[in-house]
Design an enzyme around this catalytic site. Structure first.
Site, PDB file in Angstrom:
ATOM      1  N   GLU A  46       0.864  -1.174   0.000  1.00  0.00           N
ATOM      2  CA  GLU A  46       0.000   0.000   0.000  1.00  0.00           C
ATOM      3  C   GLU A  46       0.909   1.235   0.000  1.00  0.00           C
ATOM      4  OE1 GLU A  46      -3.291   1.708   3.101  1.00  0.00           O
ATOM      5  OE2 GLU A  46      -3.176  -0.474   2.803  1.00  0.00           O
ATOM      6  N   ASP A  57      -4.924   9.734   9.177  1.00  0.00           N
ATOM      7  CA  ASP A  57      -3.586   9.325   9.588  1.00  0.00           C
ATOM      8  C   ASP A  57      -3.156   9.939  10.901  1.00  0.00           C
ATOM      9  OD1 ASP A  57      -3.158   7.734   7.313  1.00  0.00           O
ATOM     10  OD2 ASP A  57      -2.677   9.502   6.132  1.00  0.00           O
TER      11      ASP A  57
END
Length: 262
Positions: A46, A57
Site C-alpha cells: 500500500e 492518519d
C-alpha cells in the site's frame, strides 16, 4: 486478471499488506522499499500518496508525509517511481491517499497514470461510496483499478453491506474508532467487532488495519480475516534509515513473518 484479485484468488489467509509513505525517508526510497518488501515476503504493498491534510492518519504517518513533501515527492514523481518499480516486481500495488489529490491532479489523468504505472487498486478514505458510484466508478473500472472502502466499529450493519457492495477490492476493516498508529493490542471489544463483521458473511476479502504493528497482532488479525495491514510501525522502522532502507525493510518484514512460520 488484476493482480490484487489474483492475490486473493490464490491466497486466502495470512496476507501481509505493508503501507509506506512514498518519498520517505528519502525521495528515492520508494523503489527500493517496494523491491525489498516484495523480496522479503509481503503479499501486497500500500503506497501512501503524501498529503498535507490527511484525515485518517496519525502523527507518525503525518510526519512521514510532511517529510516526503519536503523531499520533493509529487504525484508525477511518484508515478515515475512506480513505473520503475514495475520493471522489478509484479506484487500488487495499491495507492492510498485522498480524493482531493485525485481531483487536483485531474481524475481522468490520474487513472490513466495509475494504469500506465501498473497500479492495481485505490484506497481513498474521503471518497463516499455514493459519490464513487456516481462520479468515479466507471473511470476506475476503465483503468482496471480495484477500489477498497473502509468500515469501522461505528459503521452500522446495513451501511457495512452497502460499503461492501461498492468495494471491488478488499474491504478495509479499521480495527478501532481512531486514527492510524494507535494501540498495538487487540482488545476483547475489537474481537467482538470482528465477530460481528464475520457474521455478516460478506463475500469481500477483508484486511484489518490500524493498530496492527507486530507479529503478535498480525497473527491475531489473521485469525479473523484474510490478513492485515501494517503501516505506522513500518514507518517508524524506516526513520533515519536513508542509507540502509533496503536492509531495514527486509528486517521489518522478517520480524513480522518469521514468528508466524514457527
Amino acid at each position: 486478471m488484476n493482480r490484487l484479485s489474483a492475490l486473493f484468488d490464490r491466497k486466502e489467509r495470512d496476507i501481509l499488506n505493508v503501507y509506506f509513505t512514498a518519498g520517505y525517508p528519502a525521495l528515492d526510497s520508494t523503489v527500493p522499499i517496494i523491491r525489498n518488501l516484495a523480496e522479503a515476503g509481503a503479499d501486497l504493498i500500500e503506497v501512501g500518496m503524501p498529503y498535507s491534510d490527511p484525515m485518517a492518519d496519525g502523527e507518525t504517518i503525518q510526519q512521514s508525509s510532511m517529510r516526503a513533501l519536503q523531499n520533493g515527492l509529487t504525484l508525477d514523481v511518484l508515478f515515475r517511481q512506480l513505473r520503475e518499480a514495475r520493471t522489478h516486481t509484479e506484487i500488487p500495488l495499491v495507492l492510498m491517499g485522498y480524493f482531493n489529490q485525485v481531483m487536483q491532479y485531474g481524475a481522468e489523468r490520474f487513472v490513466m497514470a495509475c494504469r500506465e504505472a501498473g497500479v492495481d487498486g485505490l484506497i481513498l478514505p474521503d471518497l463516499p461510496a455514493y459519490e464513487y458510484a456516481r462520479d468515479f466508478r466507471e473511470l476506475a473500472e476503465s483503468a482496471g483499478l480495484e477500489v477498497s472502502f473502509l468500515i469501522t466499529p461505528m459503521t452500522t450493519d446495513d451501511r457495512i453491506r452497502e460499503i461492501a457492495a461498492s468495494s471491488s477490492g478488499f474491504l478495509y476493516v479499521v480495527s478501532s474508532s481512531s486514527i492510524t498508529g494507535g494501540s498495538s493490542e487487540i482488545t476483547d471489544r475489537q474481537r467482538a467487532y470482528f465477530d460481528r463483521i464475520a457474521a455478516l458473511d460478506l463475500p469481500n476479502p477483508k484486511l484489518i488495519g490500524f493498530g496492527i504493528s507486530d507479529a503478535a497482532t498480525f497473527r491475531t488479525a489473521c485469525e479473523y480475516f484474510n490478513g492485515a495491514i501494517i503501516g505506522s510501525a513500518f514507518i517508524r522502522a524506516l526513520a533515519g534509515q536513508e542509507e540502509r532502507v533496503g536492509e531495514a525493510t527486509q528486517e521489518f518484514v522478517r520480524d513480522i513473518l518469521e514468528p508466524s512460520l514457527t
